[in-house]
Write a protein that holds these residues in place. Sequence first.
Motif, short mmCIF file in Angstrom:
data_model
loop_
_atom_site.label_atom_id
_atom_site.label_comp_id
_atom_site.label_asym_id
_atom_site.label_seq_id
_atom_site.Cartn_x
_atom_site.Cartn_y
_atom_site.Cartn_z
N ILE A 21 0.85 -1.19 0.00
CA ILE A 21 0.00 0.00 0.00
C ILE A 21 0.89 1.24 0.00
CG2 ILE A 21 -1.72 1.27 1.33
CD1 ILE A 21 -2.73 -1.39 2.40
N ASP A 22 0.45 2.26 -0.71
CA ASP A 22 1.20 3.50 -0.84
C ASP A 22 1.37 4.15 0.54
OD1 ASP A 22 2.23 5.99 -1.57
OD2 ASP A 22 1.07 6.03 -3.43
N LYS A 23 2.61 4.18 1.04
CA LYS A 23 2.84 4.66 2.40
C LYS A 23 2.48 6.13 2.58
CE LYS A 23 7.13 3.21 2.93
NZ LYS A 23 8.43 2.97 3.60
N GLY A 24 2.78 6.93 1.58
CA GLY A 24 2.53 8.36 1.72
C GLY A 24 1.08 8.71 1.93
N LEU A 25 0.17 7.81 1.52
CA LEU A 25 -1.26 8.07 1.65
C LEU A 25 -1.88 7.37 2.85
CD1 LEU A 25 -2.23 7.90 -2.13
CD2 LEU A 25 -1.76 9.94 -0.75
N GLN A 26 -1.06 6.63 3.60
CA GLN A 26 -1.57 6.00 4.81
C GLN A 26 -1.82 7.05 5.88
OE1 GLN A 26 -2.39 2.50 5.15
NE2 GLN A 26 -2.36 3.18 3.02
N GLU A 27 -2.92 6.93 6.58
CA GLU A 27 -3.28 7.95 7.56
C GLU A 27 -2.58 7.74 8.89
OE1 GLU A 27 -7.37 8.81 8.06
OE2 GLU A 27 -7.59 9.58 6.00
N LEU A 28 -2.09 8.85 9.43
CA LEU A 28 -1.51 8.90 10.76
C LEU A 28 -2.28 9.97 11.53
CD1 LEU A 28 0.72 8.30 12.90
CD2 LEU A 28 2.06 10.12 11.81
N ARG A 29 -2.98 9.55 12.59
CA ARG A 29 -3.76 10.48 13.40
C ARG A 29 -4.74 11.29 12.54
NH1 ARG A 29 1.61 12.49 16.69
NH2 ARG A 29 2.16 10.47 17.55
N GLY A 30 -5.37 10.59 11.60
CA GLY A 30 -6.43 11.21 10.81
C GLY A 30 -5.98 11.96 9.57
N ARG A 31 -4.67 11.96 9.28
CA ARG A 31 -4.16 12.67 8.10
C ARG A 31 -3.18 11.79 7.36
NH1 ARG A 31 -1.18 17.51 10.64
NH2 ARG A 31 -0.91 18.13 8.46
N PRO A 32 -3.16 11.82 6.02
CA PRO A 32 -2.15 11.06 5.29
C PRO A 32 -0.74 11.49 5.71
CG PRO A 32 -3.85 11.86 3.79
CD PRO A 32 -4.09 12.53 5.12
N MET A 33 0.18 10.55 5.73
CA MET A 33 1.55 10.89 6.11
C MET A 33 2.13 11.98 5.22
SD MET A 33 3.72 7.69 7.60
CE MET A 33 3.29 6.39 6.43
N MET A 34 1.72 12.02 3.96
CA MET A 34 2.22 13.06 3.07
C MET A 34 1.87 14.45 3.60
SD MET A 34 3.91 13.84 0.35
CE MET A 34 4.10 12.27 -0.48
#
Length: 210
Positions: A21-34
């Motif tokens: 899965i595309d890591k940059g688009l994975q959510e961290l605390r409700g926001r994509p890591m990007m």
Amino acid sequence: MTRKITGVILAGGLGRRMGGIDKGLQELRGRPMMDWVIERFAPQVNELLINANQNVERYAAYGHRVVPDQIPDNAGPLAGLHAALSAATYPLVATVPCDSPFLPADLVFRLFSALTAPGTKSLQGGPGPWRPANADLAVARTFDQPQPVFCLCKREVLPHLTDFLAGGGRKVDRWYATLNVVDVAFDDEADAFANINNREELGRFEAAKE
């Protein structure tokens, strides 16, 4: 800083350790890591590029140019740097990965200061500080751990990198070994280089307090 800098966020990987899965688009605390990376990195550079080979439309929605790899077969972060050097407007290019959401706010300034500092050598080859004159690239280090994808390099190394990749080279450290490189210590900000490679690490950061 008196020279303008192009920054690139490297999001071109396959995310194998994240289950493809595309890591940059994975959510961290409700926001994509990007989101987190752009928030910290964009103020440090004059132009921002995103290196991505999938989900290009989603990345383009951030309002920055998306540059895919020109080297085939997912050749790794050097292929992302190659794409950025090819597309950069400015003579210096800074790179960060898309999975380090807490990167230092002074990263580019410190890399730039080291890259442009006068060369020095320790006396008679003994122990002491050493800095190559006319360095090609500055790279972050935390204690004895290199952070090779956090770097600032001169755009003029592009032909050299192109030849290295054309010859089958893929390892970042092997390419660096062929250049004049200055290490920049970030021991005081080591935690800022934490990256999120898999779902377990993502879960730990989700659970941690901000």
